[in-house]
Design a protein around this motif. Structure first.
Motif, PDB file in Angstrom:
ATOM      1  N   ARG A  72       2.291  11.041   6.692  1.00 54.06           N
ATOM      2  CA  ARG A  72       3.216  10.290   8.411  1.00 54.06           C
ATOM      3  C   ARG A  72       2.372  10.572   8.962  1.00 54.06           C
ATOM      4  O   ARG A  72       1.866  11.382  10.104  1.00 54.06           O
ATOM      5  N   ASP A  73       1.757   9.586   9.217  1.00 51.15           N
ATOM      6  CA  ASP A  73       0.625   9.491  11.318  1.00 51.15           C
ATOM      7  C   ASP A  73      -0.535  10.624  10.571  1.00 51.15           C
ATOM      8  O   ASP A  73      -0.672  10.926  12.054  1.00 51.15           O
ATOM      9  N   ILE A  74      -1.364  10.322   9.589  1.00 53.04           N
ATOM     10  CA  ILE A  74      -2.260  11.358   9.585  1.00 53.04           C
ATOM     11  C   ILE A  74      -3.353  10.957   9.964  1.00 53.04           C
ATOM     12  O   ILE A  74      -3.551   9.523  10.309  1.00 53.04           O
ATOM     13  N   LYS A  75      -3.962  11.557  10.975  1.00 45.03           N
ATOM     14  CA  LYS A  75      -5.005  11.374  11.578  1.00 45.03           C
ATOM     15  C   LYS A  75      -5.976  12.445  11.442  1.00 45.03           C
ATOM     16  O   LYS A  75      -6.033  13.732  11.470  1.00 45.03           O
ATOM     17  N   LYS A  76      -6.977  12.291  11.332  1.00 46.47           N
ATOM     18  CA  LYS A  76      -8.293  13.179  10.738  1.00 46.47           C
ATOM     19  C   LYS A  76      -9.641  12.624  11.522  1.00 46.47           C
ATOM     20  O   LYS A  76     -10.600  12.056  11.074  1.00 46.47           O
ATOM     21  N   ASP A  83       1.916  14.783   9.845  1.00 46.11           N
ATOM     22  CA  ASP A  83       2.477  15.591   9.078  1.00 46.11           C
ATOM     23  C   ASP A  83       2.562  14.974   7.030  1.00 46.11           C
ATOM     24  O   ASP A  83       2.123  13.572   7.139  1.00 46.11           O
ATOM     25  N   VAL A  84       2.274  16.335   6.990  1.00 47.36           N
ATOM     26  CA  VAL A  84       2.034  15.821   5.279  1.00 47.36           C
ATOM     27  C   VAL A  84       2.992  16.574   4.418  1.00 47.36           C
ATOM     28  O   VAL A  84       3.356  17.782   4.669  1.00 47.36           O
ATOM     29  N   SER A  85       4.117  15.958   3.302  1.00 47.45           N
ATOM     30  CA  SER A  85       5.153  16.446   2.780  1.00 47.45           C
ATOM     31  C   SER A  85       4.434  17.193   1.726  1.00 47.45           C
ATOM     32  O   SER A  85       4.645  15.554   0.867  1.00 47.45           O
ATOM     33  N   TYR A  86       5.488  18.232   1.132  1.00 46.74           N
ATOM     34  CA  TYR A  86       5.147  18.113  -1.331  1.00 46.74           C
ATOM     35  C   TYR A  86       6.464  18.645  -1.422  1.00 46.74           C
ATOM     36  O   TYR A  86       6.886  19.531  -0.586  1.00 46.74           O
ATOM     37  N   GLY A  87       7.180  18.169  -2.464  1.00 45.95           N
ATOM     38  CA  GLY A  87       8.087  17.909  -2.832  1.00 45.95           C
ATOM     39  C   GLY A  87       9.825  18.297  -1.800  1.00 45.95           C
ATOM     40  O   GLY A  87       9.689  19.423  -2.043  1.00 45.95           O
ATOM     41  N   GLY A  88       8.615  17.951  -0.387  1.00 44.41           N
ATOM     42  CA  GLY A  88       9.873  18.014   0.781  1.00 44.41           C
ATOM     43  C   GLY A  88       9.551  19.314   1.685  1.00 44.41           C
ATOM     44  O   GLY A  88      10.249  19.209   2.414  1.00 44.41           O
TER      45      GLY A  88
END
Ligand code: SF4
Length: 336
Positions: free
Chosen positions: A9-13, A81-86
């Motif tokens: 979600r809205d990942i910035k690097k 945000d990065v989510s994996y398996g919730g």
């Protein structure tokens, strides 16, 4: 699409490029040269369902490898945000962190440089499962044999060193090393780009077999649309840090919506269009140090209008699971 296994979600690097020696001297004399910011990933939203293969395609320098490293937990995102398996990856307990680190594995482009030349294959493949308690020291040899067989390598060769294998075999060793810790999600970063074309097909077939046999999910990164076509359920097209189109593979190939996707597809040789001239995308990808205003693609887009350099285009839904980021996406959809 079923509920996502991986969600971005809205990942910035952003990377900061420090002033070099000449820049520092110039600063001393009052020049306004400071640190520069590289906008490698600039607001990416993506979901990947369990068991899905998502192809991520773009030119070199578009940020796709950086995004892959964020998904694999190698880079931290600057924001988003990065989510994996919730589970939110920035908010894991120690035991969740250990589990997720094993479940998400990355397979790199150059198998030779990613394998320790001083280690035998049995050590390369068998080290991590022993350390993480997936096998005992007594079971390790049989465990390595099993994993090597899974990737189509003869276990009799396990006492050899990486330099004693061909490029395709070395990539299989890299895949075996990743599989040895029983992952659920593989990030493949240009994993077949360094191989001969005939070997590429074999390794793609291996990825497909493993997906079915081990119920794996993939983020498959490549600069080559024709490669990801064969393996991906959906394809996301990335340009200068942003996803510009994401669609089911068949739809994307039948009627690409975004002008950049259309341009990429026109460069893919197709047997049904043998007499067609190749249409190279004009110009080069701009620097992520200073991305163009509005739609990043506007300096190269044949359909650009004044609004394109003034405003970032909205994300529009073309149909289920199909999104395009263009001011004129409702008028696009030219069959390649
Ligand atoms: Fe081209 Fe404009 Fe669409 Fe960007 S927003 S892809 S410049 S038409």
């Amino acid at each position: 699409m079923t509920s996502p296994l991986m969600e971005l979600r809205d990942i910035k690097k952003h990377f900061t490029k420090k002033a070099d020696f000449a820049g520092k001297i110039a600063q001393r004399f009052g020049a306004a040269t400071g640190d520069e910011t590289v906008f490698a990933v600039d607001g990416v939203n993506l979901t990947i369902a369990k068991g899905e293969v998502l192809g991520l395609v773009g030119e070199s320098g578009c940020g796709k490898s950086t995004l892959g490293r964020i998904v694999a937990g190698i880079h931290q995102a600057t924001s988003g945000d990065v989510s994996y398996g919730g589970l939110d990856l920035s908010d894991l307990t120690k035991s969740e962190q250990a589990r997720v680190t094993l479940e998400i594995q990355m397979i790199f482009q150059d198998p030779f440089s990613s394998l320790n030349p001083r280690m035998r294959v049995e050590q390369i493949v068998g080290e991590a499962p022993l350390v993480h308690g997936l096998c005992t020291a007594q079971e390790q040899s049989d465990y390595v044999d099993q994993v090597l067989t899974q990737v189509g390598l003869d276990p009799m060769l396990k006492r050899r060193y990486p330099h004693q294998f061909s490029g395709g075999q070395r990539q299989r060793i890299g895949i075996a090393r990743a599989l040895a810790v029983k992952p659920k999600f593989l990030v493949c970063d240009e994993s077949i780009a360094a191989l001969d074309v005939s070997i590429q097909a074999q390794v793609i077939n291996l990825f497909m077999e493993l997906r079915d046999r081990l119920d794996l999910t993939y983020l498959f990164i490549s600069h080559d649309l024709s490669v990801v076509q064969h393996i991906s359920d959906r394809i996301a097209i990335m340009y200068l840090g942003r996803i510009v189109e994401v669609a089911p593979t068949e739809e994307l190939f039948a009627a690409p919506n975004h002008p950049y996707t259309q341009a990429l597809l026109s460069e893919v040789p197709r047997i049904d269009q043998r007499n067609r001239e190749f249409g190279a995308i004009k110009g080069e990808i701009p620097s992520p140090l200073d991305p163009p205003s509005g739609c990043h693609f506007h300096p190269r887009c044949p359909f650009a209008q004044p609004i394109c350099s003034e405003q970032s285009p909205p994300t529009r839904e073309i149909s289920k699971d199909w999104k395009s980021v263009c001011h004129f996406s409702q008028n696009m959809g030219i069959v390649a």
